[in-house]
Design a protein around this motif. Structure first.
Motif, PDB file in Angstrom:
ATOM      1  N   VAL A 219      32.931 101.302  35.553  1.00  0.00           N
ATOM      2  CA  VAL A 219      31.238 101.330  35.482  1.00  0.00           C
ATOM      3  C   VAL A 219      30.662 102.715  36.191  1.00  0.00           C
ATOM      4  N   LEU A 220      30.964 103.520  37.148  1.00  0.00           N
ATOM      5  CA  LEU A 220      30.961 104.953  37.249  1.00  0.00           C
ATOM      6  C   LEU A 220      30.344 105.893  36.237  1.00  0.00           C
ATOM      7  N   ALA A 221      32.086 105.578  34.897  1.00  0.00           N
ATOM      8  CA  ALA A 221      31.202 106.279  33.662  1.00  0.00           C
ATOM      9  C   ALA A 221      30.034 105.636  33.280  1.00  0.00           C
ATOM     10  N   ALA A 258      23.466  97.186  35.771  1.00  0.00           N
ATOM     11  CA  ALA A 258      24.920  97.890  35.983  1.00  0.00           C
ATOM     12  C   ALA A 258      25.085  97.521  37.499  1.00  0.00           C
ATOM     13  N   LEU A 259      23.472  98.508  37.845  1.00  0.00           N
ATOM     14  CA  LEU A 259      24.023  98.001  39.845  1.00  0.00           C
ATOM     15  C   LEU A 259      24.213  97.236  40.080  1.00  0.00           C
ATOM     16  N   ARG A 260      23.588  96.055  39.553  1.00  0.00           N
ATOM     17  CA  ARG A 260      23.308  94.546  40.080  1.00  0.00           C
ATOM     18  C   ARG A 260      24.544  93.744  39.862  1.00  0.00           C
ATOM     19  N   THR A 261      24.548  93.977  38.831  1.00  0.00           N
ATOM     20  CA  THR A 261      25.893  93.295  37.996  1.00  0.00           C
ATOM     21  C   THR A 261      27.681  92.797  38.238  1.00  0.00           C
ATOM     22  N   THR A 271      22.931 101.014  46.629  1.00  0.00           N
ATOM     23  CA  THR A 271      23.227 100.788  45.745  1.00  0.00           C
ATOM     24  C   THR A 271      21.561  99.915  45.161  1.00  0.00           C
ATOM     25  N   ASP A 272      21.069  99.329  46.021  1.00  0.00           N
ATOM     26  CA  ASP A 272      19.676  97.950  46.160  1.00  0.00           C
ATOM     27  C   ASP A 272      18.500  98.777  46.933  1.00  0.00           C
ATOM     28  N   PRO A 273      18.579 100.211  47.459  1.00  0.00           N
ATOM     29  CA  PRO A 273      17.816 101.024  47.133  1.00  0.00           C
ATOM     30  C   PRO A 273      17.215 101.963  45.737  1.00  0.00           C
TER      31      PRO A 273
END
Length: 506
Positions: A219-221, A258-261, A271-273
C-alpha cells in the motif's frame, strides 16, 4: 515563456587521446564541418539534498557558447529531454522557479557543481547542407561546490540530433563510433558523472536484514508512486502539455482512493485530513479537465453532422464558449499550484510517507488483507449499480448512475493498487471494473453535455439564431445515454461474475 526544444543526444566514453573517426562515412552524411572549440562554464543548482537530481532534472546557468543562459531540462525518455532556456541573468528566472516549485518548495537552490568544458564541435550535414547532428568532443573539469570539495576530469563524446531529425540517424552515428572502439557512456549526464566522481567517500553502514513483504509495504509503495506522480506532473500542467491535467487529476484520485480503501492498514485519523485535501485538489483540477472533455465531446458530436444540418453560426458560438471557459479554468489551475494550500498538501504527503500511520493489519500478508479491501469496495459498487438499475429513466437514475460510476472507479483503483501482490487476478478484476466505469462515465458525460447544449441553445435563441442544430445534438446525446443504460445490465453481469471475485481471493 521560456524557449523550449526537444534534446535527443547520446554520450560516449573517450580519453584525451581519442580522435573522432571519419563521420563522413555515416549514411546520409555529405560533409563534416569543423566548427572549432568553445569554452563553456556552467554552474548547476539544486537543493542541498539534491531533489532535482533525484528526479533526473537539470538546472544550470551557463556562459560561453551559442546558447549562454539558464537551462532547465526535464527527462522524457532515455537520451531524450525537454530543454527550456531563459536569457542570462544573475538570478533564477521566475518561470523556472514556478516549474520547480513542487520539488523545491521552501528549500533554497544552491550551486552544487561547476563544470568547465572545452567543446570541439563538428556538424554533420546532408547533401543540401542541412544539419543532421552535432558531434562534439568535450574535455570536462568538474568542481564540487556543495557537499564536499572534490574535483574530477574526463573526456567524452556527445552526439546531439538536429531539431526535427530522425532518431534513427544517431544509430548510424553510433555504429561508426563503435567500429572505431568508442563505447556508450555509463553515465546519463555530465552532472550525474560529476556528482558521482566528486562525492565524499561513503562512511558505510550495515545492510538492513531482509524481511517478508507485508500488506503495508504494498500500500505504501502505491501511495508513494502516486504522490511522486503529482509532483512530477506539476511542471507539465504549468507548461500546458497535452493530457497533463488529466494525468495529475488521476494520480490525485488514485492516491485518495487508496487512503480510503486501505483504511484497515493506515490510520484514518491521520489519512482522512490528507484525503480531504486530495479531494480539494482533484476538484480544482477537474474544472479544467472537465472543460477539456466536454469541449472535445461537443466538437466531435458537431463534426458527425452533415453540413446541411448545421444551421446558423453554431461553430462560432461553440468556439466563443470554449475560449471563454478554457481561459478562466486555465488561470485558476495555475493559481492553485502557486498556492500555499497545495504546497502544504505536498508536505503532508511527504510526512505521511516518512512516518506512515500503520495499523496492525499492515503487518499481515498482502494476499489476505488486500483482497478483503478490494471486495469491500466491490460490495459498495454492487449496491449502487443495483439501485441505478431499479430506477426508471430520468433525473434520479442519472444521479444514481453517477454515484455508481464513482464507486466503480474506486474498485478499479483498489484492484490496480493490489496488482503487484495479487498478479493476474487483480489485473482481470481491474479490467472488468474499468469497463463498468467507462460505460457509466460516458453516461455522465452525456448528462453534462445535454446541460451545456441547452444553455447554448438558450443563448442562440436570445440572439435570434436558429436552435435546430442544438436541439439535434441534444437529442443525439439523449439517445446515447439511453443506449448506455440498456447496455449496463450486460456489462455489469460480466464484471460481477463470482469467478472473478473467487480468483481475487473472495
Amino acid at each position: 515563456m521560456a524557449d523550449s526544444k526537444r534534446e535527443i543526444e547520446r554520450k560516449y566514453e573517450a580519453t584525451t587521446a581519442t580522435r573522432l573517426p571519419d563521420l563522413s562515412r555515416v549514411a546520409g552524411v555529405s560533409t563534416v564541418v569543423h566548427r572549432g572549440v568553445s569554452e563553456l562554464d556552467a554552474v548547476y543548482y539544486d537543493t542541498e539534498d539534491l531533489r532535482l537530481v533525484a528526479d533526473s532534472l537539470t538546472l544550470r546557468r551557463r556562459t560561453g557558447g551559442s546558447d549562454a543562459g539558464w537551462h532547465l531540462k526535464f527527462p522524457v525518455a532515455s537520451g531524450i529531454r525537454d530543454e527550456l532556456r531563459e536569457p542570462l541573468s544573475d538570478t533564477l528566472p521566475s518561470s523556472f522557479a514556478g516549474l520547480l516549485r513542487s520539488r523545491v518548495r521552501d528549500r533554497g537552490l544552491v550551486p552544487v557543481v561547476r563544470l568547465v568544458s572545452a567543446r570541439d564541435v563538428h556538424h554533420l550535414l546532408d547533401a543540401d547542407g542541412a544539419l543532421l547532428a552535432e558531434v562534439s568532443v568535450d574535455r570536462v573539469r568538474a568542481e564540487r561546490l556543495t557537499g564536499g570539495d572534490g574535483t574530477a576530469a574526463w573526456t567524452e563524446i556527445e552526439a546531439e540530433l538536429a531539431d526535427d531529425g530522425d532518431p534513427a540517424f544517431l544509430d548510424a552515428v553510433e555504429r561508426r563510433l563503435r567500429k572505431a572502439g568508442v563505447l556508450p557512456s555509463a553515465s546519463p549526464s555530465k552532472l550525474a558523472r560529476a556528482l558521482a566522481e566528486t562525492a565524499p567517500e561513503p562512511s558505510g553502514s550495515p545492510a538492513a536484514p531482509a524481511r517478508r513483504t507485508t500488506a503495508g509495504d504494498h500500500v505504501l509503495a502505491y501511495i508513494r508512486h502516486q504522490a511522486e506522480a503529482i509532483v512530477a506532473l506539476d511542471p507539465a500542467v504549468r507548461r500546458d502539455l497535452p493530457d497533463s491535467v488529466h494525468q495529475m487529476r488521476v494520480a490525485t484520485r488514485r492516491l485518495r482512493s487508496a487512503l480510503r480503501t486501505y483504511r484497515k492498514i493506515l490510520d484514518r485519523s491521520v489519512t482522512d485530513p490528507v484525503g480531504d485535501e486530495l479531494k480539494w485538489l482533484a476538484a480544482e483540477l477537474g474544472i479544467e479537465r472537465d472543460q477539456e472533455v466536454l469541449d472535445a465531446r461537443l466538437r466531435a458530436r458537431l463534426a458527425e453532422l452533415p453540413g446541411t444540418l448545421v444551421l446558423g453560426p453554431v461553430h462560432g458560438r461553440l468556439q466563443i464558449w470554449s475560449a471563454a471557459t478554457r481561459s478562466g479554468s486555465r488561470g485558476r489551475t495555475v493559481a492553485v499550484l502557486d498556492g500555499e494550500r497545495y504546497l502544504a498538501l505536498l508536505e503532508s504527503l511527504d510526512a505521511l510517507l516518512a512516518a506512515p500511520p500503520l495499523l496492525p493489519a499492515a503487518a499481515r500478508a498482502p494476499g489476505r488483507e488486500l483482497p478483503r479491501a478490494v471486495l469491500k469496495e466491490y460490495g459498495r459498487l454492487a449496491d449502487r449499480v443495483g439501485r441505478a438499475l431499479e430506477l426508471p429513466p430520468g433525473h434520479d437514475r442519472d444521479l444514481a448512475v453517477h454515484e455508481a460510476r464513482k464507486a466503480a472507479k474506486r474498485v478499479r483503483y483498489a484492484a490496480e493498487a493490489s496488482r503487484p501482490a495479487l498478479g493476474k487476478p487483480a489485473k482481470r478484476f481491474a479490467k472488468r471494473m474499468k469497463a463498468v466505469q467507462s460505460l457509466l462515465g460516458d453516461h455522465q458525460d452525456s448528462v453534462v453535455a445535454r446541460e451545456t447544449l441547452r444553455t447554448l441553445a438558450v443563448q442562440a435563441h436570445a440572439a435570434g439564431e436558429p436552435g435546430f442544430t442544438w436541439g439535434l445534438l441534444y437529442g443525439r446525446e439523449e439517445a446515447a445515454a439511453a443506449a448506455g443504460e440498456r447496455e449496463l445490465p450486460e456489462v455489469w453481469e460480466r464484471a460481477s461474475r463470482a469467478a472473478l471475485r473467487t480468483a481475487l481471493g473472495g
